[in-house]
Design a protein around this motif. Structure first.
Motif, PDB file in Angstrom:
ATOM      1  N   THR A  11       3.770  14.175  14.223  1.00 24.06           N
ATOM      2  CA  THR A  11       2.761  13.497  13.416  1.00 24.06           C
ATOM      3  C   THR A  11       3.420  12.986  12.139  1.00 24.06           C
ATOM      4  N   PRO A  12       3.305  11.695  11.858  1.00 25.18           N
ATOM      5  CA  PRO A  12       3.946  11.166  10.653  1.00 25.18           C
ATOM      6  C   PRO A  12       3.274  11.688   9.394  1.00 25.18           C
ATOM      7  N   GLU A  13       4.101  12.016   8.398  1.00 27.18           N
ATOM      8  CA  GLU A  13       3.567  12.551   7.142  1.00 27.18           C
ATOM      9  C   GLU A  13       4.136  11.846   5.916  1.00 27.18           C
ATOM     10  N   THR A  14       5.210  11.094   6.108  1.00 30.69           N
ATOM     11  CA  THR A  14       5.875  10.468   4.966  1.00 30.69           C
ATOM     12  C   THR A  14       6.065   8.976   5.220  1.00 30.69           C
TER      13      THR A  14
ATOM     14  N   GLU B 245       3.339  -4.249  11.554  1.00 27.57           N
ATOM     15  CA  GLU B 245       2.384  -4.505  10.476  1.00 27.57           C
ATOM     16  C   GLU B 245       1.190  -3.558  10.547  1.00 27.57           C
ATOM     17  N   GLN B 246       0.712  -3.264  11.747  1.00 31.79           N
ATOM     18  CA  GLN B 246      -0.407  -2.324  11.909  1.00 31.79           C
ATOM     19  C   GLN B 246      -0.014  -0.933  11.433  1.00 31.79           C
ATOM     20  N   ILE B 247       1.205  -0.521  11.744  1.00 31.56           N
ATOM     21  CA  ILE B 247       1.675   0.805  11.325  1.00 31.56           C
ATOM     22  C   ILE B 247       1.774   0.866   9.807  1.00 31.56           C
ATOM     23  N   TRP B 248       2.334  -0.161   9.203  1.00 30.10           N
ATOM     24  CA  TRP B 248       2.518  -0.173   7.753  1.00 30.10           C
ATOM     25  C   TRP B 248       1.171  -0.213   7.037  1.00 30.10           C
ATOM     26  N   GLU B 249       0.237  -0.994   7.573  1.00 25.62           N
ATOM     27  CA  GLU B 249      -1.105  -1.059   6.978  1.00 25.62           C
ATOM     28  C   GLU B 249      -1.768   0.320   7.029  1.00 25.62           C
ATOM     29  N   TYR B 250      -1.643   1.013   8.138  1.00 31.57           N
ATOM     30  CA  TYR B 250      -2.211   2.355   8.270  1.00 31.57           C
ATOM     31  C   TYR B 250      -1.537   3.318   7.291  1.00 31.57           C
ATOM     32  N   ALA B 251      -0.211   3.230   7.170  1.00 31.94           N
ATOM     33  CA  ALA B 251       0.517   4.090   6.229  1.00 31.94           C
ATOM     34  C   ALA B 251       0.004   3.876   4.808  1.00 31.94           C
ATOM     35  N   HIS B 252      -0.216   2.631   4.435  1.00 32.69           N
ATOM     36  CA  HIS B 252      -0.731   2.336   3.099  1.00 32.69           C
ATOM     37  C   HIS B 252      -2.135   2.912   2.890  1.00 32.69           C
TER      38      HIS B 252
ATOM     39  N   VAL C  95      -3.319   5.763   4.342  1.00 32.60           N
ATOM     40  CA  VAL C  95      -3.400   7.229   4.405  1.00 32.60           C
ATOM     41  C   VAL C  95      -2.410   7.969   3.508  1.00 32.60           C
ATOM     42  N   LEU C  96      -1.388   7.293   3.021  1.00 32.60           N
ATOM     43  CA  LEU C  96      -0.376   7.959   2.192  1.00 32.60           C
ATOM     44  C   LEU C  96      -0.587   7.627   0.713  1.00 32.60           C
ATOM     45  N   PRO C  97      -0.106   8.500  -0.167  1.00 32.01           N
ATOM     46  CA  PRO C  97      -0.146   8.150  -1.589  1.00 32.01           C
ATOM     47  C   PRO C  97       0.779   6.960  -1.819  1.00 32.01           C
ATOM     48  N   PRO C  98       0.541   6.209  -2.890  1.00 34.39           N
ATOM     49  CA  PRO C  98       1.393   5.037  -3.160  1.00 34.39           C
ATOM     50  C   PRO C  98       2.870   5.421  -3.212  1.00 34.39           C
ATOM     51  N   LYS C  99       3.690   4.502  -2.717  1.00 36.38           N
ATOM     52  CA  LYS C  99       5.133   4.734  -2.750  1.00 36.38           C
ATOM     53  C   LYS C  99       5.610   4.747  -4.194  1.00 36.38           C
ATOM     54  N   LYS C 100       6.506   5.678  -4.487  1.00 39.43           N
ATOM     55  CA  LYS C 100       7.096   5.727  -5.818  1.00 39.43           C
ATOM     56  C   LYS C 100       8.168   4.653  -5.878  1.00 39.43           C
ATOM     57  N   LYS C 101       8.139   3.907  -6.963  1.00 42.04           N
ATOM     58  CA  LYS C 101       9.142   2.864  -7.119  1.00 42.04           C
ATOM     59  C   LYS C 101      10.464   3.504  -7.493  1.00 42.04           C
ATOM     60  N   LYS C 102      11.517   3.029  -6.837  1.00 41.03           N
ATOM     61  CA  LYS C 102      12.849   3.546  -7.139  1.00 41.03           C
ATOM     62  C   LYS C 102      13.301   2.963  -8.466  1.00 41.03           C
ATOM     63  N   LYS C 103      13.954   3.828  -9.240  1.00 43.78           N
ATOM     64  CA  LYS C 103      14.499   3.350 -10.507  1.00 43.78           C
ATOM     65  C   LYS C 103      15.671   2.434 -10.199  1.00 43.78           C
TER      66      LYS C 103
END
Length: 149
Positions: free
Chosen positions: A35-38, A114-121, A123-131
């Motif tokens: 199950t994807p979590e990250t 695109e469907q996978i990425w939309e779903y990830a957005h 259900v997951l917290p926002p991605k942390k921007k890399k410094k």
């Protein structure tokens, strides 16, 4: 092979359900995946689907990688051309709960990255921007702290 649609309950004694099917079970295979979590997990799933001829589905909270492709021994009449020497998984498979009259719906189905990425957005917290790493020029122009001895 008959073109007539027959319900399981209508089969006569001795009749085989496979005689009425287009070999759905021989046209793909599905493997359970974690199950994807990250974000990284979802990114890997996007990568799978980018290779074509596959999808990701969820059924009863279990995630699967589904790879489309007809078995190389599937005959034009949907029978097995390797029946006597078929693998054990084929020998133990029964029509008791096969997909013959399954409506082909899943809890979730992802056929594009695109469907996978939309779903990830969703259900997951926002991605942390890399410094952003500073270039050598930027570093050389920084003032260093003064150290008093």
């Amino acid at each position: 092979m008959s073109t007539m649609t027959v319900k399981r309950a209508e089969l006569k004694p001795g009749e085989v359900l496979c005689s009425y099917c287009t070999a759905r079970c021989c046209r793909y295979f599905a493997l359970p995946i974690e199950t994807p979590e990250t974000w990284e997990d979802y990114d890997h799933m996007r990568w799978y689907v980018m290779h074509g001829s596959c999808a990701i589905f969820v059924d009863e909270d279990v995630w699967f990688l589904m790879v489309y492709g007809d078995c190389k021994y599937l005959l034009e009449d949907y029978r097995c051309g390797n029946y006597e020497d078929r693998p054990q998984i084929c020998r133990t498979y029964t029509t008791d709960e096969c997909e013959y009259d399954n409506d082909g719906t899943y809890d979730r189905l992802f056929e594009t990255p695109e469907q996978i990425w939309e779903y990830a957005h969703a259900v997951l917290p926002p991605k942390k921007k890399k410094k952003k790493k500073k270039s050598a020029t930027e570093v050389s122009h920084q003032k260093l702290p003064i150290v008093h001895i």
